[in-house]
Motif scaffolding. Sequence first.
Motif, PDB file in Angstrom:
ATOM      1  N   LEU A 140      79.379 -12.734  66.683  1.00  0.00           N
ATOM      2  CA  LEU A 140      80.286 -12.252  65.905  1.00  0.00           C
ATOM      3  C   LEU A 140      80.339 -10.571  66.090  1.00  0.00           C
ATOM      4  O   LEU A 140      79.316 -10.064  66.039  1.00  0.00           O
ATOM      5  N   LEU A 141      81.778 -10.104  66.148  1.00  0.00           N
ATOM      6  CA  LEU A 141      81.819  -8.673  66.083  1.00  0.00           C
ATOM      7  C   LEU A 141      82.845  -8.499  65.129  1.00  0.00           C
ATOM      8  O   LEU A 141      83.651  -9.198  64.529  1.00  0.00           O
ATOM      9  N   PRO A 142      82.813  -6.992  64.505  1.00  0.00           N
ATOM     10  CA  PRO A 142      83.799  -6.722  63.692  1.00  0.00           C
ATOM     11  C   PRO A 142      85.217  -6.667  64.336  1.00  0.00           C
ATOM     12  O   PRO A 142      85.771  -6.551  65.235  1.00  0.00           O
ATOM     13  N   ASN A 143      86.118  -7.446  63.386  1.00  0.00           N
ATOM     14  CA  ASN A 143      87.452  -7.704  63.728  1.00  0.00           C
ATOM     15  C   ASN A 143      88.005  -6.395  63.390  1.00  0.00           C
ATOM     16  O   ASN A 143      88.474  -5.913  62.246  1.00  0.00           O
ATOM     17  N   ALA A 144      88.177  -5.350  64.367  1.00  0.00           N
ATOM     18  CA  ALA A 144      88.506  -3.786  63.938  1.00  0.00           C
ATOM     19  C   ALA A 144      89.604  -3.212  64.961  1.00  0.00           C
ATOM     20  O   ALA A 144      89.915  -3.453  66.066  1.00  0.00           O
ATOM     21  N   ALA A 145      90.448  -2.645  64.220  1.00  0.00           N
ATOM     22  CA  ALA A 145      91.525  -1.864  64.976  1.00  0.00           C
ATOM     23  C   ALA A 145      91.353  -0.240  64.495  1.00  0.00           C
ATOM     24  O   ALA A 145      90.814  -0.068  63.519  1.00  0.00           O
ATOM     25  N   GLU A 146      91.875   0.447  65.191  1.00  0.00           N
ATOM     26  CA  GLU A 146      91.863   1.932  64.879  1.00  0.00           C
ATOM     27  C   GLU A 146      92.501   2.119  63.593  1.00  0.00           C
ATOM     28  O   GLU A 146      93.561   1.698  63.133  1.00  0.00           O
ATOM     29  N   GLY A 147      91.614   2.999  62.574  1.00  0.00           N
ATOM     30  CA  GLY A 147      91.945   3.251  61.269  1.00  0.00           C
ATOM     31  C   GLY A 147      91.210   2.208  60.163  1.00  0.00           C
ATOM     32  O   GLY A 147      91.219   2.563  59.191  1.00  0.00           O
ATOM     33  N   ASP A 148      90.839   1.116  60.676  1.00  0.00           N
ATOM     34  CA  ASP A 148      90.378   0.121  59.940  1.00  0.00           C
ATOM     35  C   ASP A 148      88.827   0.882  59.183  1.00  0.00           C
ATOM     36  O   ASP A 148      88.264   1.578  59.874  1.00  0.00           O
ATOM     37  N   CYS A 149      88.609   0.439  57.995  1.00  0.00           N
ATOM     38  CA  CYS A 149      87.497   0.744  57.256  1.00  0.00           C
ATOM     39  C   CYS A 149      86.362  -0.299  56.880  1.00  0.00           C
ATOM     40  O   CYS A 149      86.794  -1.311  56.519  1.00  0.00           O
ATOM     41  N   PHE A 150      85.207  -0.178  57.429  1.00  0.00           N
ATOM     42  CA  PHE A 150      84.149  -1.217  56.970  1.00  0.00           C
ATOM     43  C   PHE A 150      82.977  -0.643  56.229  1.00  0.00           C
ATOM     44  O   PHE A 150      82.677   0.357  56.049  1.00  0.00           O
ATOM     45  N   GLU A 151      82.324  -1.854  55.569  1.00  0.00           N
ATOM     46  CA  GLU A 151      81.083  -1.232  55.248  1.00  0.00           C
ATOM     47  C   GLU A 151      79.992  -2.274  55.773  1.00  0.00           C
ATOM     48  O   GLU A 151      80.204  -3.475  55.812  1.00  0.00           O
ATOM     49  N   PHE A 152      79.315  -1.622  56.633  1.00  0.00           N
ATOM     50  CA  PHE A 152      78.067  -2.433  57.214  1.00  0.00           C
ATOM     51  C   PHE A 152      76.935  -1.509  57.787  1.00  0.00           C
ATOM     52  O   PHE A 152      77.238  -0.384  57.825  1.00  0.00           O
ATOM     53  N   ASP A 153      75.894  -2.005  58.275  1.00  0.00           N
ATOM     54  CA  ASP A 153      74.642  -1.382  58.499  1.00  0.00           C
ATOM     55  C   ASP A 153      74.904  -1.149  60.208  1.00  0.00           C
ATOM     56  O   ASP A 153      74.834  -1.957  60.895  1.00  0.00           O
ATOM     57  N   THR A 154      75.210   0.147  60.409  1.00  0.00           N
ATOM     58  CA  THR A 154      75.380   0.311  61.816  1.00  0.00           C
ATOM     59  C   THR A 154      74.133   0.325  62.813  1.00  0.00           C
ATOM     60  O   THR A 154      74.257   0.201  64.175  1.00  0.00           O
ATOM     61  N   ASP A 155      72.878   0.561  61.988  1.00  0.00           N
ATOM     62  CA  ASP A 155      71.525   0.458  62.690  1.00  0.00           C
ATOM     63  C   ASP A 155      71.322  -1.075  63.022  1.00  0.00           C
ATOM     64  O   ASP A 155      70.566  -1.462  63.771  1.00  0.00           O
ATOM     65  N   ASP A 156      71.794  -2.119  62.039  1.00  0.00           N
ATOM     66  CA  ASP A 156      71.324  -3.366  62.398  1.00  0.00           C
ATOM     67  C   ASP A 156      72.584  -4.410  61.802  1.00  0.00           C
ATOM     68  O   ASP A 156      72.399  -4.814  60.784  1.00  0.00           O
ATOM     69  N   LEU A 157      73.376  -4.418  62.735  1.00  0.00           N
ATOM     70  CA  LEU A 157      74.507  -5.493  62.359  1.00  0.00           C
ATOM     71  C   LEU A 157      74.106  -6.839  62.235  1.00  0.00           C
ATOM     72  O   LEU A 157      74.610  -7.379  61.264  1.00  0.00           O
ATOM     73  N   GLN A 158      73.066  -7.243  62.832  1.00  0.00           N
ATOM     74  CA  GLN A 158      72.788  -8.627  62.560  1.00  0.00           C
ATOM     75  C   GLN A 158      72.348  -9.055  61.243  1.00  0.00           C
ATOM     76  O   GLN A 158      72.529  -9.846  60.686  1.00  0.00           O
ATOM     77  N   ARG A 159      71.661  -8.159  60.523  1.00  0.00           N
ATOM     78  CA  ARG A 159      71.295  -8.202  59.067  1.00  0.00           C
ATOM     79  C   ARG A 159      72.284  -7.762  58.190  1.00  0.00           C
ATOM     80  O   ARG A 159      72.076  -8.049  56.981  1.00  0.00           O
TER      81      ARG A 159
END
Length: 189
Positions: A124-143
Amino acid sequence: MVKPVAARQSVSAAILRGVVVRQTVMVCVLAVVAYLAVWWGFSEEDEPASTMPVFLTDYSKAEKGSCVRFDGPGENDLGLTVVDCKGARAALKVGTVLDDTSGKCPRGDYKVLRDTRHNAALCLLPNAAEGDCFEFDTDDLQRSVVSKFDCAAPRVNVQVVGVASGSCPEEAELGVPYEEMTLCLRRVR
């Protein structure tokens, strides 16, 4: 004469109790219906009405490119719901479906869910488009729990500044590579 009056009073009391019970039941039913109508009205804002969510317990039946959200309180629950990718709750997209739980995802920092009952795994990968905002750990997406929010939300920590086929634009602080694209992000907080 005392008996007929007492009998009439007990019949009147029984009728009155029956009316009160019926009114109470009717108020309860109307309250439940009103609650469900309000809940339905607010939940429909997140997902377009044209799609019917599909509960997915067999990950081998997932399709590449479909968007999913977790059911239950956490991401460890078996079961995903396939949702419209344009919906606000569609934070994750199926990048690859593996036909073996020991399989490896293609190049990229995927969140991997394994389904040992059906010997399948999802990349799975983030469902992202330009301008979208997320909360996630950029160092460890798996966890990380990956959640999409309005950019003004206090939980947001990254914003998508581009989805590139090659390198990211200058304003991007980090690029998260995937097989077919690079997710270009900037830190918000």
